[in-house]
Design a protein around this motif. Sequence first.
Motif, PDB file in Angstrom:
ATOM      1  N   GLY A   1      65.221  19.676  72.015  1.00 54.26           N
ATOM      2  CA  GLY A   1      65.456  18.938  73.237  1.00 54.26           C
ATOM      3  C   GLY A   1      65.234  19.802  74.455  1.00 54.26           C
ATOM      4  N   SER A   2      65.377  19.192  75.623  1.00 55.15           N
ATOM      5  CA  SER A   2      65.155  19.914  76.867  1.00 55.15           C
ATOM      6  C   SER A   2      66.335  20.841  77.165  1.00 55.15           C
ATOM      7  N   VAL A   3      66.068  21.857  77.967  1.00 54.83           N
ATOM      8  CA  VAL A   3      67.078  22.843  78.334  1.00 54.83           C
ATOM      9  C   VAL A   3      67.375  22.723  79.816  1.00 54.83           C
ATOM     10  N   ASP A   4      68.653  22.708  80.154  1.00 51.29           N
ATOM     11  CA  ASP A   4      69.067  22.699  81.554  1.00 51.29           C
ATOM     12  C   ASP A   4      69.086  24.150  82.026  1.00 51.29           C
ATOM     13  N   TYR A   5      67.942  24.625  82.527  1.00 49.95           N
ATOM     14  CA  TYR A   5      67.830  26.045  82.890  1.00 49.95           C
ATOM     15  C   TYR A   5      68.734  26.441  84.048  1.00 49.95           C
ATOM     16  N   PRO A   6      68.853  25.629  85.107  1.00 49.51           N
ATOM     17  CA  PRO A   6      69.790  26.026  86.164  1.00 49.51           C
ATOM     18  C   PRO A   6      71.205  26.252  85.646  1.00 49.51           C
ATOM     19  N   LEU A   7      71.668  25.380  84.744  1.00 46.45           N
ATOM     20  CA  LEU A   7      73.003  25.552  84.167  1.00 46.45           C
ATOM     21  C   LEU A   7      73.055  26.804  83.298  1.00 46.45           C
ATOM     22  N   LEU A   8      72.024  27.004  82.492  1.00 48.91           N
ATOM     23  CA  LEU A   8      71.977  28.179  81.625  1.00 48.91           C
ATOM     24  C   LEU A   8      72.007  29.462  82.448  1.00 48.91           C
ATOM     25  N   PHE A   9      71.193  29.524  83.505  1.00 49.60           N
ATOM     26  CA  PHE A   9      71.133  30.733  84.318  1.00 49.60           C
ATOM     27  C   PHE A   9      72.439  30.952  85.084  1.00 49.60           C
ATOM     28  N   SER A  10      73.116  29.866  85.456  1.00 50.08           N
ATOM     29  CA  SER A  10      74.417  30.001  86.115  1.00 50.08           C
ATOM     30  C   SER A  10      75.435  30.630  85.173  1.00 50.08           C
ATOM     31  N   ARG A  11      75.401  30.212  83.922  1.00 43.96           N
ATOM     32  CA  ARG A  11      76.327  30.786  82.938  1.00 43.96           C
ATOM     33  C   ARG A  11      76.013  32.259  82.686  1.00 43.96           C
ATOM     34  N   LEU A  12      74.716  32.597  82.627  1.00 46.19           N
ATOM     35  CA  LEU A  12      74.332  33.994  82.433  1.00 46.19           C
ATOM     36  C   LEU A  12      74.792  34.849  83.612  1.00 46.19           C
ATOM     37  N   GLU A  13      74.622  34.305  84.821  1.00 48.84           N
ATOM     38  CA  GLU A  13      75.008  35.043  86.018  1.00 48.84           C
ATOM     39  C   GLU A  13      76.501  35.347  86.019  1.00 48.84           C
ATOM     40  N   ARG A  14      77.311  34.390  85.568  1.00 47.66           N
ATOM     41  CA  ARG A  14      78.763  34.608  85.525  1.00 47.66           C
ATOM     42  C   ARG A  14      79.128  35.715  84.540  1.00 47.66           C
ATOM     43  N   ARG A  15      78.258  35.958  83.577  1.00 47.74           N
ATOM     44  CA  ARG A  15      78.506  37.006  82.580  1.00 47.74           C
ATOM     45  C   ARG A  15      77.773  38.307  82.922  1.00 47.74           C
ATOM     46  N   GLY A  16      77.162  38.350  84.100  1.00 45.35           N
ATOM     47  CA  GLY A  16      76.475  39.572  84.519  1.00 45.35           C
ATOM     48  C   GLY A  16      75.162  39.814  83.822  1.00 45.35           C
ATOM     49  N   ILE A  17      74.546  38.769  83.302  1.00 42.58           N
ATOM     50  CA  ILE A  17      73.274  38.896  82.576  1.00 42.58           C
ATOM     51  C   ILE A  17      72.141  38.419  83.483  1.00 42.58           C
ATOM     52  N   GLN A  18      71.139  39.258  83.646  1.00 44.24           N
ATOM     53  CA  GLN A  18      70.007  38.919  84.493  1.00 44.24           C
ATOM     54  C   GLN A  18      68.849  38.422  83.632  1.00 44.24           C
ATOM     55  N   PRO A  19      68.415  37.176  83.787  1.00 39.48           N
ATOM     56  CA  PRO A  19      67.360  36.634  82.925  1.00 39.48           C
ATOM     57  C   PRO A  19      65.972  37.092  83.357  1.00 39.48           C
ATOM     58  N   VAL A  20      65.072  37.150  82.381  1.00 38.36           N
ATOM     59  CA  VAL A  20      63.648  37.341  82.629  1.00 38.36           C
ATOM     60  C   VAL A  20      62.955  36.040  82.242  1.00 38.36           C
ATOM     61  N   ALA A  21      62.311  35.390  83.196  1.00 40.03           N
ATOM     62  CA  ALA A  21      61.613  34.136  82.920  1.00 40.03           C
ATOM     63  C   ALA A  21      60.201  34.448  82.453  1.00 40.03           C
ATOM     64  N   VAL A  22      59.872  34.019  81.243  1.00 42.35           N
ATOM     65  CA  VAL A  22      58.540  34.238  80.681  1.00 42.35           C
ATOM     66  C   VAL A  22      57.717  32.964  80.868  1.00 42.35           C
ATOM     67  N   LEU A  23      56.669  33.059  81.680  1.00 44.78           N
ATOM     68  CA  LEU A  23      55.794  31.924  81.952  1.00 44.78           C
ATOM     69  C   LEU A  23      54.559  32.077  81.074  1.00 44.78           C
ATOM     70  N   ALA A  24      54.484  31.278  80.014  1.00 45.61           N
ATOM     71  CA  ALA A  24      53.435  31.466  79.019  1.00 45.61           C
ATOM     72  C   ALA A  24      52.966  30.117  78.483  1.00 45.61           C
ATOM     73  N   GLY A  25      51.866  30.163  77.730  1.00 54.22           N
ATOM     74  CA  GLY A  25      51.324  28.958  77.128  1.00 54.22           C
ATOM     75  C   GLY A  25      50.370  28.237  78.052  1.00 54.22           C
ATOM     76  N   GLY A  26      49.971  27.035  77.647  1.00 54.74           N
ATOM     77  CA  GLY A  26      49.000  26.263  78.420  1.00 54.74           C
ATOM     78  C   GLY A  26      49.393  24.808  78.534  1.00 54.74           C
ATOM     79  N   ALA A  27      48.591  24.071  79.302  1.00 51.87           N
ATOM     80  CA  ALA A  27      48.845  22.645  79.535  1.00 51.87           C
ATOM     81  C   ALA A  27      48.155  21.824  78.449  1.00 51.87           C
ATOM     82  N   VAL A  28      48.950  21.217  77.564  1.00 49.17           N
ATOM     83  CA  VAL A  28      48.381  20.516  76.407  1.00 49.17           C
ATOM     84  C   VAL A  28      47.587  19.281  76.813  1.00 49.17           C
ATOM     85  N   TYR A  29      47.797  18.781  78.028  1.00 46.36           N
ATOM     86  CA  TYR A  29      47.109  17.569  78.441  1.00 46.36           C
ATOM     87  C   TYR A  29      45.688  17.838  78.928  1.00 46.36           C
ATOM     88  N   LEU A  30      45.306  19.103  79.073  1.00 43.91           N
ATOM     89  CA  LEU A  30      43.950  19.408  79.526  1.00 43.91           C
ATOM     90  C   LEU A  30      42.952  19.216  78.382  1.00 43.91           C
TER      91      LEU A  30
END
Length: 260
Positions: A1-30
């Motif tokens: 299912g989908s991930v609520d990233y803003p909520l996830l990153f908020s929880r990480l921030e409260r725990r002092g964890i800094q996320p690295v966002a990996v932007l990868a892959g391609g657009a399957v509709y092309l």
Amino acid sequence: GSVDYPLLFSRLERRGIQPVAVLAGGAVYLSHLYPQQPVYQDQLLEAWESYLRAVVGRLGNQVDIWQIGERINDPLSWSAVVFPGQTAAEAPPDPALYSEMLRRAYAIIKSADAGDTVILGSLAFGGDCAFHPSAYLQALQDLGAWYAFDAVSIDLPVLDHPLEQAQLDECGFSPVETSGYAAADSVRFISDMVGNKPLWVAGLGFSADLLAVESSRRGTLPQVAEADLLTRASGMLLTYGRADRVFWAYDPSSGQPGVI
């Protein structure tokens, strides 16, 4: 299912964890047809730029570190960009196309926040020396894309041996000053090449078979053996390999690493 990233990153921030966002892959509709016709580059770049603006606009306040691509010099991983949605596909890595994607990502991310970090990532050691990390980095430098990243990431495979005995680079490149540890020297060779840009090593982890052998040999728990292997390997990569940061392979859904 989908991930609520803003909520996830908020929880990480409260725990002092800094996320690295990996932007990868391609657009399957092309439009594409494997293996004859990869996605058209102009369409890919247009879709890529739209995606970047959307994700940076949505998550830019919570993410300060962005990795552009994943195992970009590996034919299996690069196929996810030019033949998206295809399973077990391969495509020759394309530094020229990646450099254009990198430039656009750098411009959009830095326009939103000049203090954010853009990682070139991640390079992998493999059997084909034509796609060796050093060759890929040299190609990016020749293409004038060296400015478009702040740090370089190396992605490690799951290791079947302690780092002291591991072999990462089948192509045999080594730095001028060697330590005698092949795996650390392979990383040091890339560190020397990138110069004053930080080198981050990601994916450090050991196979279940190795942990079972090591724990049995020592008469202890696999987690204890894993803790020892991880800390020793991290120290070697930071000292002999001249890495600036070391990230352990982390997959909480499968309980890895068990030591945590």
